[in-house]
Scaffold this active site. Structure first.
Site, PDB file in Angstrom:
ATOM      1  N   GLU A 157      64.189 -33.193 -20.717  1.00 45.88           N
ATOM      2  CA  GLU A 157      64.509 -33.368 -22.139  1.00 45.88           C
ATOM      3  C   GLU A 157      64.875 -34.821 -22.404  1.00 45.88           C
ATOM      4  OE1 GLU A 157      64.696 -31.656 -25.218  1.00 45.88           O
ATOM      5  OE2 GLU A 157      65.233 -33.721 -25.717  1.00 45.88           O
ATOM      6  N   GLY A 203      65.737 -28.979 -31.484  1.00 42.39           N
ATOM      7  CA  GLY A 203      66.099 -28.989 -32.897  1.00 42.39           C
ATOM      8  C   GLY A 203      67.271 -28.078 -33.222  1.00 42.39           C
ATOM      9  N   HIS A 250      59.958 -28.921 -41.103  1.00 34.85           N
ATOM     10  CA  HIS A 250      59.236 -27.857 -40.407  1.00 34.85           C
ATOM     11  C   HIS A 250      57.805 -28.278 -40.145  1.00 34.85           C
ATOM     12  CE1 HIS A 250      62.292 -25.056 -42.580  1.00 34.85           C
ATOM     13  NE2 HIS A 250      62.795 -25.530 -41.454  1.00 34.85           N
ATOM     14  N   GLY A 264      60.959 -23.304 -27.990  1.00 31.60           N
ATOM     15  CA  GLY A 264      59.974 -22.863 -27.007  1.00 31.60           C
ATOM     16  C   GLY A 264      60.432 -23.165 -25.583  1.00 31.60           C
ATOM     17  N   GLY A 285      56.428 -25.491 -31.681  1.00 33.18           N
ATOM     18  CA  GLY A 285      55.900 -25.368 -33.038  1.00 33.18           C
ATOM     19  C   GLY A 285      54.451 -25.800 -33.178  1.00 33.18           C
ATOM     20  N   VAL A 302      51.314 -36.268 -17.034  1.00 38.04           N
ATOM     21  CA  VAL A 302      51.107 -34.990 -16.339  1.00 38.04           C
ATOM     22  C   VAL A 302      49.654 -35.009 -15.875  1.00 38.04           C
ATOM     23  CG1 VAL A 302      51.041 -32.467 -16.581  1.00 38.04           C
ATOM     24  CG2 VAL A 302      52.711 -33.784 -17.908  1.00 38.04           C
TER      25      VAL A 302
HETATM   26  C1  LIG Z   1      67.781 -31.019 -40.388  1.00 37.20           C
HETATM   27  C2  LIG Z   1      66.927 -29.891 -39.899  1.00 37.20           C
HETATM   28  C3  LIG Z   1      67.256 -28.582 -40.242  1.00 37.20           C
HETATM   29  C4  LIG Z   1      66.469 -27.523 -39.779  1.00 37.20           C
HETATM   30  N1  LIG Z   1      66.840 -26.244 -40.087  1.00 37.20           N
HETATM   31  C5  LIG Z   1      66.113 -25.209 -39.623  1.00 37.20           C
HETATM   32  C6  LIG Z   1      66.502 -23.875 -39.869  1.00 37.20           C
HETATM   33  O1  LIG Z   1      67.532 -23.622 -40.485  1.00 37.20           O
HETATM   34  N2  LIG Z   1      65.729 -22.884 -39.387  1.00 37.20           N
HETATM   35  C7  LIG Z   1      64.590 -23.129 -38.682  1.00 37.20           C
HETATM   36  O2  LIG Z   1      63.916 -22.172 -38.288  1.00 37.20           O
HETATM   37  N3  LIG Z   1      64.204 -24.378 -38.421  1.00 37.20           N
HETATM   38  C8  LIG Z   1      64.935 -25.417 -38.858  1.00 37.20           C
HETATM   39  N4  LIG Z   1      64.551 -26.703 -38.570  1.00 37.20           N
HETATM   40  C9  LIG Z   1      63.328 -26.901 -37.788  1.00 37.20           C
HETATM   41  C10 LIG Z   1      63.576 -26.625 -36.312  1.00 37.20           C
HETATM   42  O3  LIG Z   1      64.526 -27.541 -35.811  1.00 37.20           O
HETATM   43  C11 LIG Z   1      62.253 -26.738 -35.557  1.00 37.20           C
HETATM   44  O4  LIG Z   1      61.285 -25.938 -36.179  1.00 37.20           O
HETATM   45  C12 LIG Z   1      62.388 -26.297 -34.116  1.00 37.20           C
HETATM   46  O5  LIG Z   1      63.426 -26.963 -33.474  1.00 37.20           O
HETATM   47  C13 LIG Z   1      61.077 -26.551 -33.385  1.00 37.20           C
HETATM   48  O6  LIG Z   1      61.181 -26.009 -32.093  1.00 37.20           O
HETATM   49  P1  LIG Z   1      60.241 -26.537 -30.925  1.00 37.20           P
HETATM   50  O7  LIG Z   1      60.422 -25.624 -29.782  1.00 37.20           O
HETATM   51  O8  LIG Z   1      58.874 -26.734 -31.469  1.00 37.20           O
HETATM   52  O9  LIG Z   1      60.753 -27.994 -30.549  1.00 37.20           O
HETATM   53  P2  LIG Z   1      62.149 -28.729 -30.710  1.00 37.20           P
HETATM   54  O10 LIG Z   1      63.236 -27.775 -30.961  1.00 37.20           O
HETATM   55  O11 LIG Z   1      61.945 -29.833 -31.679  1.00 37.20           O
HETATM   56  O12 LIG Z   1      62.381 -29.330 -29.251  1.00 37.20           O
HETATM   57  C14 LIG Z   1      61.492 -30.232 -28.669  1.00 37.20           C
HETATM   58  C15 LIG Z   1      62.289 -31.101 -27.718  1.00 37.20           C
HETATM   59  O13 LIG Z   1      61.364 -31.807 -26.897  1.00 37.20           O
HETATM   60  C16 LIG Z   1      61.901 -33.089 -26.617  1.00 37.20           C
HETATM   61  N5  LIG Z   1      60.787 -33.978 -26.251  1.00 37.20           N
HETATM   62  C17 LIG Z   1      59.806 -34.442 -27.050  1.00 37.20           C
HETATM   63  N6  LIG Z   1      58.944 -35.207 -26.334  1.00 37.20           N
HETATM   64  C18 LIG Z   1      59.409 -35.229 -25.057  1.00 37.20           C
HETATM   65  C19 LIG Z   1      58.961 -35.865 -23.858  1.00 37.20           C
HETATM   66  N7  LIG Z   1      57.839 -36.604 -23.808  1.00 37.20           N
HETATM   67  N8  LIG Z   1      59.714 -35.684 -22.731  1.00 37.20           N
HETATM   68  C20 LIG Z   1      60.847 -34.941 -22.745  1.00 37.20           C
HETATM   69  N9  LIG Z   1      61.310 -34.321 -23.866  1.00 37.20           N
HETATM   70  C21 LIG Z   1      60.591 -34.453 -24.998  1.00 37.20           C
HETATM   71  C22 LIG Z   1      62.598 -33.492 -27.910  1.00 37.20           C
HETATM   72  O14 LIG Z   1      63.615 -34.440 -27.639  1.00 37.20           O
HETATM   73  C23 LIG Z   1      63.144 -32.145 -28.406  1.00 37.20           C
HETATM   74  O15 LIG Z   1      64.497 -31.980 -28.034  1.00 37.20           O
HETATM   75  C24 LIG Z   1      65.320 -27.780 -38.994  1.00 37.20           C
HETATM   76  C25 LIG Z   1      64.992 -29.091 -38.659  1.00 37.20           C
HETATM   77  C26 LIG Z   1      65.788 -30.134 -39.094  1.00 37.20           C
HETATM   78  C27 LIG Z   1      65.405 -31.535 -38.707  1.00 37.20           C
END
Ligand SMILES: Cc1cc2nc3c(=O)[nH]c(=O)nc-3n(C[C@H](O)[C@H](O)[C@H](O)COP(=O)(O)OP(=O)(O)OC[C@H]3O[C@@H](n4cnc5c(N)ncnc54)[C@H](O)[C@@H]3O)c2cc1C
Ligand code: SF4
Length: 551
Positions: free
Chosen positions: A39, A90, A477, A20, A510, A237
């Site tokens: 981040e 992720g 997930h 996102g 997510g 915030v």
């Molecule tokens: C081992 C593994 C394998 C996976 N394989 C798949 C796959 O093949 N396909 C798939 O669709 N999904 C997969 N996933 C799931 C996928 O990684 C997540 O669904 C996805 O990354 C979620 O996206 P997001 O935008 O919600 O947040 P994320 O990608 O989790 O990013 C959120 C970020 O916010 C940061 N953050 C959190 N709190 C703060 C804060 N207070 N201040 C600053 N930064 C902060 C975190 O460090 C993180 O980097 C996998 C997950 C894992 C663990």
């Protein structure tokens, strides 16, 4: 200009750089906004990524213990969550499988009817697929061919599919590992190498072949001027000026996430905020800000409808096998066991055996405390009949090359509630805790399938030790918790990701997903963010007077 004539540091601050956050950063920068992405994880390069997950300090994320990697495990009463923390969120640790969910998910949960999803989203899915370089997997490893053979034996051959993945395979005919100047963005992106099928995707890809966000959305956002602040955590915030709903902007406070001395709190100002810290990260932050008085108007529905994608991690171990099941890409193929249940063949690269400590022999056909007895019985029976193989199964060494991991997902309902409170075991600080009905820890159809595979091929069916002994399911997930809805009584944001009660505040991660998808969620998070960002006007036409989240 800010109240009092002071300039804002940024137009938008994006919290988190995952699916996102990265999409938001690029689209906002393209529209002419001054963007900062904050981040808390580290920035990784092929040179700094660990060679295997035995390098715990460079694999696991738990900075308080000196572990500054990109992968985290969090155990709650009802679920164990695996997730990523890094520049690129992720995407650094994920398996790169990018699937479109079935249309039926848009008729379920609190997002049903908010937008004509089936009409509006396909275009955004296509954009996200193009940006993430989604293509059909071209490298089927032994785990995939074995899954295919078992599907054939079970009469499910027509459901077998090579996964849709964000991996660069190069030009047909070129050898694996070939180098290319940017193959995706007409020269505006980074140089790349083609996949060598080493199975290392979940260790970050040291070969430049996995399409992680720092090679597409984030890379292009930075090129357009977005600033990325790594190893920086957002801790507050709050609205500034005289508008409690944020019409005159926000102050964002940050601190170092990896340094405990000398990491001073910084204050930044902006007109708009995008929460993109993942389901757990955004809930944690919003709960603290609501309870601490910084954002009191955030809906009381925060924490409701947390889902695990109804997931289970099982596997088949082949102790002493000469075949190497770690070859291929991390998630190479899948089958549809029934209408609701998908099984994907997963692997870690050779030598990355650390997760093997979480696997034990399977106790199928049982649940709750009976499962522990069934597990003991299964273990004793195996020790009596196949002592050496069973002991090897219990040890992590050679786990990656000897194991086919099955990731099983269902699009059936089942949800939890998340709260921020002082847990009984650690009353000094508030922490996220889960509440609600336990979600089933095992998927009987998938367990039966793993047992059949094991029996037919001389393996040992295996299961997560946390699922078996603690009756807690494991998910990579974790979704929901700040879901979309028609009103603040039912959810935290609207169908355009705008937070109810605040202006120019969005949630794009997510946490907004409002139903179990039954497939890996990252592509859906990216597509929904593309949809949300497409509704924000160009900076030149922005009045900042948009309504707070609206039905
Ligand atoms: C081992 C593994 C394998 C996976 N394989 C798949 C796959 O093949 N396909 C798939 O669709 N999904 C997969 N996933 C799931 C996928 O990684 C997540 O669904 C996805 O990354 C979620 O996206 P997001 O935008 O919600 O947040 P994320 O990608 O989790 O990013 C959120 C970020 O916010 C940061 N953050 C959190 N709190 C703060 C804060 N207070 N201040 C600053 N930064 C902060 C975190 O460090 C993180 O980097 C996998 C997950 C894992 C663990
Ligand atoms: S299989 Fe290896 S080379 Fe291919 S994307 Fe995964 S880590 Fe990179």
């Amino acid at each position: 200009m800010r109240d009092g004539g002071l300039p804002y540091d940024y137009d938008f601050i994006v919290i988190g750089s995952g699916f996102g956050g990265s999409v938001s950063a690029l689209r906002l920068a393209e529209k002419g906004y001054r963007v900062a992405v904050i981040e808390m994880g580290r920035r990784w390069t092929p040179e700094t990524l660990p060679e295997s997950n035995w390098s715990l300090a460079r694999w696991l994320w738990r900075p308080a213990l000196g572990l500054r990697g990109f992968f985290a495990l969090r155990l709650f009463r009802h679920v164990m969550v695996l997730h990523g923390n890094a520049v690129g969120g992720g995407s650094i640790t994920y398996g790169a499988t990018l699937m479109v969910p079935p249309d039926s998910v848009w008729d379920e949960g609190t997002w049903a009817g908010l937008v004509d999803w089936k009409k509006d989203l396909p275009a955004h899915f296509e954009t996200a697929k193009r940006m993430l370089g989604v293509t059909t997997n071209r490298i089927l490893g032994r785990a995939d061919t074995r899954l295919k053979a078992m599907a054939e034996a079970e009469g499910l051959a027509d459901t077998f599919f090579p996964t849709e993945v964000g991996v660069f395979f190069g030009e047909a005919g070129d050898p694996p590992g070939s180098n290319y100047s940017d193959p995706f963005f007409d020269g505006a992106g980074p140089a790349r190498s083609s996949c060598i099928g080493c199975g290392g995707c979940m260790m970050g890809c040291r070969h430049g072949a996995k399409n992680t966000l720092d090679k597409n959305y984030l890379f292009l956002a930075e090129a357009r001027g977005a600033e990325i602040m790594a190893e920086t955590k957002v801790v507050d915030v709050r609205p500034i000026g005289n508008s409690p709903e944020g019409a005159t902007g926000y102050e964002v406070r940050t601190c170092s996430s990896t340094r405990f001395f000398g990491g001073l709190t910084k204050r930044l100002s902006c007109r708009g905020v995008v929460f993109a810290a993942s389901s757990l990260g955004t809930q944690d932050l919003l709960f603290r800000l609501k309870q601490g008085g910084s954002l009191p108007r955030v809906s009381a529905a925060l924490g409701r409808h947390l889902r695990t994608n109804a997931e289970s991690l099982i596997g088949v171990r082949y102790p002493g096998s000469v075949e190497d099941f770690s070859e291929g890409i991390a998630i190479g193929s899948g089958i549809q066991l029934d209408r609701h249940t998908q099984v994907q063949a997963v692997r870690y690269p050779r030598g990355s055996d650390a997760l093997g400590v979480l696997l034990t022999v399977m106790a199928p056909g049982s649940s709750g405390s009976m499962r522990i007895l069934a597990w003991l019985w299964a273990l004793l029976r195996l020790l009596a009949t196949r002592p050496v193989a069973t002991l090897r199964t219990l040890l992590p060494f050679r786990f990656a090359r000897e194991t086919i991991i099955f990731l099983c997902m269902q699009n059936l309902e089942g949800e939890l509630t998340m709260r921020l409170k002082r847990p009984w075991y650690w009353p000094f600080r508030k922490a996220l805790v889960t509440e609600g009905q336990a979600i089933p820890t095992s998927i009987p159809a998938a367990n039966a399938f793993a047992c059949k595979v094991a029996e037919a091929t001389g393996g040992i069916a295996a299961n997560s030790i946390v699922e078996t002994l603690l009756n807690v399911p494991t998910t990579a997930h974790c979704i929901g918790g700040a879901v979309m809805a028609s009103a603040p009584e039912a959810g935290v944001c609207d169908g355009r990701n705008r937070v109810f009660g605040y202006r120019n505040m969005y949630i794009c991660d997510g946490s907004v997903l409002s139903a179990n998808l039954g497939v890996n969620p990252s592509l859906t998070i990216a597509a929904l963010t593309e949809h949300a960002m497409s509704q924000i006007p160009e900076a030149a036409h922005q009045t900042w007077t948009a309504e707070a989240g609206q039905p």
